[in-house]
Design a protein around this motif. Sequence first.
Motif, PDB file in Angstrom:
ATOM      1  N   LEU A  12      -8.984  -1.363   3.137  1.00 43.04           N
ATOM      2  CA  LEU A  12      -8.161  -0.919   2.329  1.00 43.04           C
ATOM      3  C   LEU A  12      -8.743   0.724   2.064  1.00 43.04           C
ATOM      4  N   ASN A  13      -7.688   1.431   2.034  1.00 47.15           N
ATOM      5  CA  ASN A  13      -7.753   2.875   1.779  1.00 47.15           C
ATOM      6  C   ASN A  13      -7.739   3.173   0.294  1.00 47.15           C
ATOM      7  N   THR A  14      -8.860   3.318  -0.404  1.00 53.23           N
ATOM      8  CA  THR A  14      -8.732   3.348  -1.886  1.00 53.23           C
ATOM      9  C   THR A  14      -8.064   4.674  -2.319  1.00 53.23           C
ATOM     10  N   ALA A  15      -7.561   5.629  -1.552  1.00 51.69           N
ATOM     11  CA  ALA A  15      -7.150   6.691  -2.027  1.00 51.69           C
ATOM     12  C   ALA A  15      -5.323   6.507  -2.116  1.00 51.69           C
ATOM     13  N   ASN A  16      -4.980   5.599  -1.128  1.00 56.11           N
ATOM     14  CA  ASN A  16      -3.513   5.446  -1.610  1.00 56.11           C
ATOM     15  C   ASN A  16      -3.460   3.850  -1.578  1.00 56.11           C
ATOM     16  N   MET A  17      -4.332   2.897  -1.745  1.00 50.79           N
ATOM     17  CA  MET A  17      -4.177   1.646  -2.038  1.00 50.79           C
ATOM     18  C   MET A  17      -3.432   1.091  -1.099  1.00 50.79           C
ATOM     19  N   LYS A  18      -3.424   1.149   0.298  1.00 55.84           N
ATOM     20  CA  LYS A  18      -2.758   0.888   1.531  1.00 55.84           C
ATOM     21  C   LYS A  18      -3.756  -0.112   2.403  1.00 55.84           C
ATOM     22  N   TYR A  19      -3.655  -1.042   2.922  1.00 53.86           N
ATOM     23  CA  TYR A  19      -4.243  -1.551   4.114  1.00 53.86           C
ATOM     24  C   TYR A  19      -4.093  -1.020   5.380  1.00 53.86           C
ATOM     25  N   TYR A  20      -5.195  -0.742   6.249  1.00 58.64           N
ATOM     26  CA  TYR A  20      -4.769  -0.436   7.644  1.00 58.64           C
ATOM     27  C   TYR A  20      -5.722  -1.354   8.499  1.00 58.64           C
ATOM     28  N   LEU A  21      -5.325  -1.558   9.774  1.00 61.94           N
ATOM     29  CA  LEU A  21      -5.718  -2.446  10.636  1.00 61.94           C
ATOM     30  C   LEU A  21      -6.290  -1.539  11.914  1.00 61.94           C
TER      31      LEU A  21
ATOM     32  N   ASP B  35       0.078   2.622  15.363  1.00 64.84           N
ATOM     33  CA  ASP B  35       0.224   3.948  15.365  1.00 64.84           C
ATOM     34  C   ASP B  35      -0.446   4.858  13.961  1.00 64.84           C
ATOM     35  N   GLY B  36      -1.645   4.187  13.345  1.00 65.03           N
ATOM     36  CA  GLY B  36      -2.104   4.882  12.114  1.00 65.03           C
ATOM     37  C   GLY B  36      -1.201   4.492  10.839  1.00 65.03           C
ATOM     38  N   ASN B  37      -0.231   3.922  11.103  1.00 62.72           N
ATOM     39  CA  ASN B  37       0.571   3.178   9.782  1.00 62.72           C
ATOM     40  C   ASN B  37      -0.092   2.238   8.891  1.00 62.72           C
ATOM     41  N   PRO B  38      -0.224   2.048   7.664  1.00 67.62           N
ATOM     42  CA  PRO B  38      -0.521   0.927   7.104  1.00 67.62           C
ATOM     43  C   PRO B  38       0.123  -0.061   7.482  1.00 67.62           C
ATOM     44  N   VAL B  39      -0.407  -1.479   7.562  1.00 61.89           N
ATOM     45  CA  VAL B  39       0.041  -2.874   7.880  1.00 61.89           C
ATOM     46  C   VAL B  39       0.132  -3.606   6.501  1.00 61.89           C
TER      47      VAL B  39
END
Length: 222
Positions: free
Chosen positions: A143-152, A166-170
Amino acid sequence: YEMVMGKINNDSVADGYGIALRNGKTLWVQDDRMFEPIISYNLKEALEYGGWTNEPTNPVQSPTGWEGTTIAEQSDFNVNGTYRRWYRGDYPDCKIGYATSTDGITWTPDAGNPISFAPTIADGSTQFPYVVQYGDNFYMFVLNTANMKYYLFNVTTPTNPIVMNDGNPVLEVSQGWEANNLYNVGVCIDGDGVWHMLYEAGAGNQDFNLGYTHSTLAAMNW
């Protein structure tokens, strides 16, 4: 491995939710409210089912240096006799580390800790890591706590994560009940290659709910 996640009520752990992981002789327990290892525990419920034996050298890993006062949210694997652990350290300046062990008790943190996920996620903004093994590779949801989105990320090389999709949240907030907050995820992969995810969301302060979603690695559409 056998992992148990549920409510724990005993004399040593607060009336909250804990995580227990064992591989036959080793057990790690963490109180979700304390965000730190439990030094001693009774686990009345677990004793009824598994015959747990308390490790006399507990705690098996304690925070030092960049980890601040916290070691939490660990994912553990036994790979050909070597135990591999990814975990979160520090709070609220959250970072992620990697450690190895030959017996599941004595752990050696990697010299490259903490792991950098920049530029996708700024250093100090990584929380709730969850690692799965798929084939010979290891993948981390974080989790990126700066935007509350999960990345893989592909973390097969532990200290050199490669961002996926491609660097986008999943995973990101998309429904009202999630209240703009995502927390812990849990993922398992079935024999057809479908990734099944349970995730925690809600307003916080004990207001949490569980959601379910699924995808494949190729689609990355959670």
